[in-house]
Write a protein that holds these residues in place. Structure first.
Motif, PDB file in Angstrom:
ATOM      1  N   UNK A 148       0.637  -1.111  -0.278  1.00 15.43           N
ATOM      2  CA  UNK A 148       0.212  -0.053  -0.066  1.00 15.43           C
ATOM      3  C   UNK A 148       0.657   1.138  -0.146  1.00 15.43           C
ATOM      4  N   UNK A 149      -0.013   2.315  -0.233  1.00 20.19           N
ATOM      5  CA  UNK A 149       0.710   3.438   0.139  1.00 20.19           C
ATOM      6  C   UNK A 149       1.936   3.940   0.575  1.00 20.19           C
ATOM      7  N   UNK A 150       2.622   4.553   0.472  1.00 21.60           N
ATOM      8  CA  UNK A 150       3.770   4.867   2.009  1.00 21.60           C
ATOM      9  C   UNK A 150       4.983   5.434   1.695  1.00 21.60           C
ATOM     10  N   UNK A 151       6.254   4.411   0.882  1.00 23.61           N
ATOM     11  CA  UNK A 151       7.024   5.339   0.603  1.00 23.61           C
ATOM     12  C   UNK A 151       7.381   5.189  -0.713  1.00 23.61           C
ATOM     13  N   UNK A 152       7.563   5.988  -2.263  1.00 21.23           N
ATOM     14  CA  UNK A 152       7.433   5.562  -3.473  1.00 21.23           C
ATOM     15  C   UNK A 152       8.760   4.638  -4.162  1.00 21.23           C
ATOM     16  N   UNK A 153       7.962   3.943  -4.863  1.00 22.50           N
ATOM     17  CA  UNK A 153       8.976   3.171  -5.342  1.00 22.50           C
ATOM     18  C   UNK A 153      10.502   3.350  -6.137  1.00 22.50           C
ATOM     19  N   UNK A 154      11.035   2.647  -5.709  1.00 16.79           N
ATOM     20  CA  UNK A 154      12.857   3.569  -6.334  1.00 16.79           C
ATOM     21  C   UNK A 154      13.770   2.187  -7.003  1.00 16.79           C
ATOM     22  N   UNK A 155      14.019   2.424  -8.335  1.00 12.55           N
ATOM     23  CA  UNK A 155      14.385   1.290  -9.030  1.00 12.55           C
ATOM     24  C   UNK A 155      15.986   1.715  -9.778  1.00 12.55           C
ATOM     25  N   UNK A 156      17.343   1.119  -8.839  1.00  9.91           N
ATOM     26  CA  UNK A 156      18.163   1.926  -8.839  1.00  9.91           C
ATOM     27  C   UNK A 156      19.176   1.219 -10.648  1.00  9.91           C
TER      28      UNK A 156
END
Length: 844
Positions: A77-85
């Motif tokens: 669910x919502x919270x922190x954005x998905x971050x892909x490096x």
């Protein structure tokens, strides 16, 4: 003049279009909207997304990994954005992949897409401030002197919006906490994609997911080149060498883009370009000119590949990154053992480049390898025989910027020798990596490993002899042929290392079945050693032994016996009858007597050699076990089959006890014992034992090793003996196919195995004749095909077995009611038999 943070900036004599602001010490010009828009116009795109490169490959598997990582992140669910490096080395296409994802987001109706150049923080702040103005973030001013606060207001807006958004941070160099990273995603609809060369622990901090981006696969490279050249109307420039060119370029998208542009601009074919690339007479930047950059990489190739080198040199332990990378570059790019990096020569080399000259320890080396790994200059740093690898073009780029005098050829050679095990069989994977490293080093260093004053470096002989030890006779022949040529050119005809390379080539010729060449070269080498080192030097005596063996293999029985007798007499005179060399010469003479049909003398001398070995060296010495093994073979040749079995069992037990169950000599003893069992009618035991040997040799040596093929051949003959004809045919077909490929069509073993296959096919055809004439005819024709002499074959060897295959074909045709064809085959068989009788007549 404007003051910002107490720093005065003065711009004189120029016109600036845009607002000027400063972050830290960096002065930046930002294009800003004249005023904050009255209301957002969705969708909003900020920044310039790079256009898609020509013939871009979609890399669907990578895109799916990114999508899967985002989906897993949002499961909670919502919270922190998905971050892909997206992490990878220079030129692997990270930016192009991120741009494709950004364009996809626009097409799918994502409300906000931000593209920011993250090489410098100011570029990100400028993009965020512009986005804040366009989305009407609360409190945004849009003024040039309020960039930092507007960027913060944008991040605050991202944290609470329900709008879908994607932020792309291209070329992140610093993962430290700061104003780059959106921290909250209340709507659960946000995503951050970052590209970076860094893949260390900081890249995966704060909940970020690392996605490794590597070069294209072979299929993607092929598709890229074909599409790129076809779109330009020049598909003919991509010829049969296309796959080899892609492999030489390491399937690197950057290199493929430059290479295809070069082909189009010069109208050269991929073969032409490959020759230029392999010649190594030009630097990468000369072969991949910046003016040929049509896909927007914007840097010379060398700079792109090594951009992170300055940064990694600042990492602790300082000063070691560059010399370590130079060392990796002169070795095999596809992998060096981790142990090589902690060998004394490497530690001393790195210590010489360290501040203060203190020699590093193993932990220091692991730290510098980890730093190079984190910045994608080394592709991996894991344990194993090929634990440290780098892209071949990275290696080439490193050498391009390294002066010749600073390339560590000698250090690399010393390290390989230091790591090489005394017995190659103890760690085949390690030795394989060392062989590859030595080959690559020689290709890179060229004649520099052959110094006129000191001769050839030890690594050259070690690598060549390792090929012989592994039964790689063709590779050893090519290796020592080149070594002889280089030795003659650099050291001279009479240098001991030049002559020594020739002596090794004699062994390679002999083991590879090129017996006449072995004899001719052996006589030349012997004359050179006698002239340079003298007639009684150990090297001279060793060549005499090899020459005698070559004469025996070539069928020159009388010459072989005479040479062995003369050598034994000289060795006994020089060193005494109990010297190991004398005893070994005695065993070789016994074998020569066997070849000459002097079986009683052979057995007596073999027994004497064994007794001498047991007395001088002990019953369990490897040389004693070899003498016992040779005597067992002698017993078999003279018809003393039960004695051969008893002695063969002793040899196997001794080698298992002394050398271990997987030693090549142990496998050889087991192979011989299976043949001995077959001789005395213990066929089931023989088949079982040979089957185990075949499995062991396939596991330890590989399926196409000459020793593996020997065992496969023996097992086929045992199955024939047991009348398991289907199994015998299948095994023998494999043996002939692989012998032709590995040993060559003219090798004596290949010829013998072709005849064996023809015979077993005839056996099976005869067994099928009454019940299935058609199957018998197929076997007869298959036998005739394999027995048909080719160019260079001795037709006399094949006359009799080929006549048998034709007679079988005639019988099958008769049974099938085709008498005219049968008569034709019988006439051909009769002519062959008559020819064989006429060839034998002069000998009577």
């Amino acid at each position: 003049m404007r003051e910002f943070g107490g720093v005065e900036n003065r711009i004189e004599g120029s016109t600036v279009h845009g607002d000027v602001f400063q972050v830290g010490r960096d002065l930046t010009v930002v294009q800003r909207p004249a005023a904050v828009a009255a209301a957002p116009v969705w969708p909003v795109v900020v920044g310039i997304i790079p256009p898609e490169a020509g013939a871009f490959q979609p890399r669907d598997a990578l895109q799916q990994r990114i999508d899967d990582a985002r989906a897993r992140h949002h499961e909670g669910g919502p919270g922190t954005p998905a971050v892909q490096v997206l992490a990878g080395g220079g030129g692997v296409g990270k930016t192009q992949l991120a741009a494709r994802l950004a364009r996809r987001a626009v097409r799918r109706g994502t409300d906000l897409v931000v593209w920011a150049d993250a090489a410098e923080p100011t570029g990100v702040l400028a993009a965020y401030a512009e986005a804040a103005a366009l989305v009407r973030a609360p409190g945004v001013t849009g003024r040039g002197d309020d960039v930092q606060r507007d960027a913060q207001r944008f991040l605050a807006w991202l944290a609470v919006t329900d709008r879908s958004w994607l932020v792309v941070l291209d070329d992140v160099t610093d993962f430290a906490p700061g104003p780059l990273w959106p921290a909250t995603d209340r709507g659960g609809t946000g995503q951050v994609i970052a590209t970076s060369r860094h893949r260390g622990a900081t890249a995966t901090g704060a909940g970020r997911t690392l996605v490794e981006v590597d070069a294209y696969g072979p299929a993607e490279s092929a598709a890229y080149l074909a599409e790129r050249l076809s779109r330009a109307g020049q598909p003919q420039l991509l010829d049969d060498s296309g796959p080899d060119l892609a492999a030489e370029l390491g399937h690197l998208p950057l290199a493929l883009a430059h290479a295809s542009a070069y082909l189009l601009n010069t109208r050269r074919t991929s073969t032409d370009y490959l020759h230029r690339l392999r010649a190594r007479t030009r630097t990468l930047d000369a072969l991949m000119r910046p003016r040929d950059d049509t896909d927007g990489y914007h840097r010379p190739v060398t700079a792109s590949l090594l951009l992170a080198l300055d940064a990694v040199e600042q990492e602790e332990p300082a000063g070691l990154a560059r010399p370590a990378l130079r060392l990796a570059a002169v070795l095999e790019p596809s992998g060096q053992p981790m142990e090589l990096w902690t060998s004394p020569p490497v530690l001393a080399h790195l210590g010489a480049h360290r501040s203060g000259g203190a020699q590093p320890d193993g932990d220091d080396v692991l730290d510098v390898l980890a730093a190079l790994y984190n910045y994608n200059l080394l592709t991996t740093a894991d344990p194993g025989p090929r634990g440290v690898t780098l892209h071949p073009l990275t290696a080439r780029a490193v050498l391009d910027i390294t002066p010749e005098a600073q390339r560590p050829y000698g250090v690399a050679a010393d390290a390989l020798v230091a790591l090489w095990p005394q017995n190659d069989h103890t760690d085949r994977e390690l030795v394989g990596a060392l062989q590859a490293g030595a080959t690559a080093l020689w290709a890179c260093a060229g004649d520099r490993l052959w110094e006129a004053g000191g001769g050839a470096h030890h690594v050259l002989g070690r690598a060549g002899n390792s090929l012989l030890a592994h039964g790689l006779h063709r590779a050893a022949t090519d290796y020592f042929t080149r070594a002889v040529a280089v030795g003659r050119r650099v050291l001279g005809e009479d240098h001991p290392d030049t002559i020594g390379a020739g002596a090794c080539l004699v062994i390679a010729h002999n083991r590879g079945g090129r017996f006449l060449e072995a004899v001719t070269l052996g006589e030349q080498v012997l004359a050179s050693y006698r002239r340079v080192l003298g007639p009684e030097h150990p090297h001279t005596l060793g060549v005499r032994s090899n020459l005698a063996l070559a004469h025996g293999q070539a069928g020159h029985t009388r010459e072989a016996v005479a040479l062995h007798e003369q050598l034994l007499a000289d060795l006994e005179r020089l060193f005494g009858p109990d010297d190991p060399h004398s005893i070994a010469a005695r065993a070789n003479l016994a074998h020569a007597y066997h070849r000459a049909g002097r079986t009683s003398e052979a057995a007596a001398m073999g027994e004497q050699a064994l007794a001498d070995q047991e007395r001088v060296l002990g019953p369990d010495h490897p040389d004693t076990l070899s003498a016992r093994n040779n005597l067992a073979g002698g017993y078999r040749a003279s018809g003393r089959k039960r004695e051969a079995v008893a002695l063969g069992e002793e040899v196997l037990a001794g080698r298992e006890r002394v050398l271990g169950p997987d030693h090549p000599d142990t496998l050889g003893a087991r192979n011989n014992l299976a043949a001995f069992y077959g001789d005395v009618g213990r066929t089931a035991d023989a088949i079982s034992l040979a089957g185990h040997v075949l499995a062991d040799r396939e596991r330890l040596l590989g399926p196409d090793h000459p020793d593996t093929l020997t065992t496969c051949n023996n097992l086929a003959l045992l199955h024939r003996q047991a009348w398991h004809l289907d199994e015998a045919v299948a095994l023998m077909e494999r043996v002939v196919r692989e012998s032709r490929r590995v040993l060559g069509e003219r090798h004596p073993s290949t010829s013998t195995r072709r005849i064996s296959l023809g015979n077993v096919l005839q056996d099976r055809g005869c067994s099928r004749l009454s019940a299935d004439p058609a199957a018998a005819l197929r076997d007869a024709r298959a036998a005739a095909e394999v027995l048909a002499p080719g160019p260079g074959d001795d037709p006399d060897r094949y006359r009799t077995p080929l006549a048998g295959a034709l007679r079988l074909a005639a019988d099958a045709l008769d049974a099938a009611g085709r008498p005219e064809e049968a008569a034709e085959q019988r006439e051909r068989a009769r002519a062959l038999r008559q020819g064989a009788r006429e060839r034998r007549a002069p000998e009577k």
